[in-house]
Write an enzyme that holds these catalytic residues in place. Structure first.
Site, PDB file in Angstrom:
ATOM      1  N   ARG A  59      44.104  57.018  36.929  1.00 44.75           N
ATOM      2  CA  ARG A  59      43.439  55.976  37.699  1.00 44.75           C
ATOM      3  C   ARG A  59      43.036  56.472  39.079  1.00 44.75           C
ATOM      4  NH1 ARG A  59      48.795  55.347  36.983  1.00 44.75           N
ATOM      5  NH2 ARG A  59      50.118  54.159  38.418  1.00 44.75           N
ATOM      6  N   CYS A  68      35.212  44.742  55.896  1.00 41.67           N
ATOM      7  CA  CYS A  68      35.964  43.624  55.333  1.00 41.67           C
ATOM      8  C   CYS A  68      35.406  42.342  55.935  1.00 41.67           C
ATOM      9  CB  CYS A  68      37.433  43.718  55.693  1.00 41.67           C
ATOM     10  SG  CYS A  68      38.177  45.245  55.121  1.00 41.67           S
ATOM     11  N   CYS A 115      46.586  46.486  58.787  1.00 47.04           N
ATOM     12  CA  CYS A 115      45.950  47.215  57.684  1.00 47.04           C
ATOM     13  C   CYS A 115      46.380  48.679  57.605  1.00 47.04           C
ATOM     14  CB  CYS A 115      44.436  47.148  57.840  1.00 47.04           C
ATOM     15  SG  CYS A 115      43.573  48.006  56.520  1.00 47.04           S
ATOM     16  N   LYS A 129      53.846  55.423  44.828  1.00 41.79           N
ATOM     17  CA  LYS A 129      54.576  54.174  45.015  1.00 41.79           C
ATOM     18  C   LYS A 129      55.912  54.247  44.309  1.00 41.79           C
ATOM     19  CE  LYS A 129      50.716  50.974  45.231  1.00 41.79           C
ATOM     20  NZ  LYS A 129      49.718  52.052  44.956  1.00 41.79           N
TER      21      LYS A 129
HETATM   22  C1  PLP Z   1      48.559  51.910  44.391  1.00 45.98           C
HETATM   23  C2  PLP Z   1      47.632  52.951  43.976  1.00 45.98           C
HETATM   24  C3  PLP Z   1      47.067  52.941  42.694  1.00 45.98           C
HETATM   25  C4  PLP Z   1      47.369  51.846  41.682  1.00 45.98           C
HETATM   26  O1  PLP Z   1      48.691  51.882  41.312  1.00 45.98           O
HETATM   27  P1  PLP Z   1      49.277  50.816  40.260  1.00 45.98           P
HETATM   28  O2  PLP Z   1      50.741  50.968  40.406  1.00 45.98           O
HETATM   29  O3  PLP Z   1      48.753  51.203  38.924  1.00 45.98           O
HETATM   30  O4  PLP Z   1      48.765  49.470  40.671  1.00 45.98           O
HETATM   31  C5  PLP Z   1      46.224  53.954  42.349  1.00 45.98           C
HETATM   32  N1  PLP Z   1      45.926  54.945  43.211  1.00 45.98           N
HETATM   33  C6  PLP Z   1      46.464  54.993  44.444  1.00 45.98           C
HETATM   34  C7  PLP Z   1      46.111  56.112  45.338  1.00 45.98           C
HETATM   35  C8  PLP Z   1      47.340  53.996  44.864  1.00 45.98           C
HETATM   36  O5  PLP Z   1      47.849  54.044  46.093  1.00 45.98           O
HETATM   37  S1  SF4 Z   2      44.189  44.701  54.664  1.00 42.15           S
HETATM   38 FE1  SF4 Z   2      42.694  46.140  55.523  1.00 42.15          FE
HETATM   39  S2  SF4 Z   2      41.292  46.570  53.853  1.00 42.15           S
HETATM   40 FE2  SF4 Z   2      42.400  44.693  53.298  1.00 42.15          FE
HETATM   41  S3  SF4 Z   2      41.097  43.021  54.037  1.00 42.15           S
HETATM   42 FE3  SF4 Z   2      42.591  43.472  55.656  1.00 42.15          FE
HETATM   43  S4  SF4 Z   2      41.518  44.919  56.993  1.00 42.15           S
HETATM   44 FE4  SF4 Z   2      40.410  44.889  55.056  1.00 42.15          FE
END
Ligand code: PLP
Ligand code: SF4
Length: 349
Positions: free
Chosen positions: A95, A104, A111, A316
């Site tokens: 992914r 945004c 953020c 994560k």
């Molecule tokens: C969080 C994240 C995802 C998605 O992770 P899921 O656990 O599948 O939701 C994909 N790429 C990056 C770089 C991320 O930080």
């Molecule tokens: S968290 Fe960051 S990227 Fe998400 S809506 Fe807020 S400012 Fe935009």
């Protein structure tokens, strides 16, 4: 082309410290340095949600001098290191994140991509986006494309439709996800025509970003209903924020409220170690304690995974309040709600 209602609302956003002075009579001077570094933008609808100075909505959108404190990382997740082309973050084999926009509807003070959002130095060009799509097309291991940014839904319908169609046409891409806070900050953006565009790219998952029950307004609730009625699967990612949602009662109300509007809580994020956000960060134990208190009293459907994004791009990690240990190789000791319970593991040995 006619300007849509949501675009008009966006143009009426609060972007200067002087507009804050008009309504709240605060001293503007200390904040000017903050907004010179990290821009200010609040949609009229979100601004109206502020009840008083320092409340949970205020904290999320009004600049604070503590943002200028040093410490933390500009890019804690080493996203730059995982960018084979500028618009892609590719950390997990199957992914990718495609940075669809660096803009945004409003700028959240906490953020993670604080260094980038709203800054013209980090705008994602049309060419970079095309490069990103080519990159996805060229790697048949990618099955899940996450449109993020900034906020992808800030793009006009025509641009978004074209972008989604190109991704959807790639045979090995199985699902598309969109991460967007517009259901909260600019619910007018969720129009029937937008829903039709999203529908065409099914299976499409939209993860939105509610942080506080005050954000569950009639307009944001209606926006989620429209999406859900059109077959868009809705999830939510909340950031755990000090002074905003770092207590069990607030979190419970938020999570139950989300489930009621067909938005499934997905992640509760520990605040990343981003420079300028230290005043939002809670100890890891706070999140663990909240998760422990939810289990049982609150529907499992409403309980998100508590995750911390490890510095340096290590990914994560889900954090659980309790654990498992073995006694004599056969009996598991499961710690649940702070109590140790024996569990006969009949398959062991
Ligand atoms: C969080 C994240 C995802 C998605 O992770 P899921 O656990 O599948 O939701 C994909 N790429 C990056 C770089 C991320 O930080
Ligand atoms: S968290 Fe960051 S990227 Fe998400 S809506 Fe807020 S400012 Fe935009």
């Amino acid at each position: 082309m006619a300007v849509e209602l949501w675009q008009q609302r966006l143009r009426q956003s609060i972007t200067t410290v002087d507009e804050l002075v008009q309504r709240f009579g605060i001293d503007p001077e200390p904040l000017r340095e903050v907004t010179a570094r990290y821009p200010l933008k609040i949609t009229p609808g979100y601004f109206d949600l502020i009840g008083e100075i320092g409340d949970p909505i205020w904290r999320q959108c009004i600049p604070d001098v503590r943002e200028l404190e040093t410490g933390g990382y500009a890019d804690p997740l080493a996203e730059a290191h995982y960018a084979p082309v500028p618009a892609i973050i590719h950390r997990y084999p199957d992914r990718v994140i495609l940075l669809a926009s660096n803009n945004c509807a409003g700028y959240c003070r906490f953020c993670t991509r604080k260094r980038k959002v709203g800054s013209s130095d980090h705008a994602v060009s049309f060419r970079e986006q095309r490069e990103g799509i080519d990159y996805i097309a060229g790697d048949s291991g990618i099955r899940d494309v996450i449109l993020s940014g900034g906020d992808p839904l800030i793009l006009p319908d025509t641009v978004l439709e074209d972008l989604l169609a190109r991704i959807h046409a790639i045979p090995h891409v199985e699902i598309i996800r969109i991460g967007s806070r517009v259901p909260v900050t600019l619910p007018e953006r969720i129009t029937t025509s937008l829903c039709h565009i999203l529908r065409k790219c099914a299976p499409l998952y939209l993860n939105t970003h509610f942080n506080h029950p005050l954000e569950l307004t009639p307009d944001s609730v209606a926006a989620c209903a429209l999406l859900a009625d059109q077959g868009i699967v809705l999830g939510n990612q909340t950031v755990l924020l000090r002074g905003v949602n770092d207590d069990v009662a607030t979190m419970t109300e938020l999570l139950r409220g989300l489930l009621k509007i067909r938005v499934r809580p997905y992640y509760l994020h520990q605040m990343d170690l981003v420079e300028g956000t230290a005043h939002f960060r809670t100890p890891l134990q706070t999140g663990l304690d909240i998760i422990r208190s939810l289990r049982g009293p609150v529907s499992g459907m409403a309980c998100p995974h508590f995750v911390v994004d490890l510095p340096g791009g290590k990914g994560k990690a889900p954090l659980l309040p309790d654990g498992i240990s073995y006694r004599d190789g056969k009996t598991l000791i499961i710690t649940s709600n702070g109590k140790q319970v024996e569990y006969p593991d009949v398959t062991a040995g």
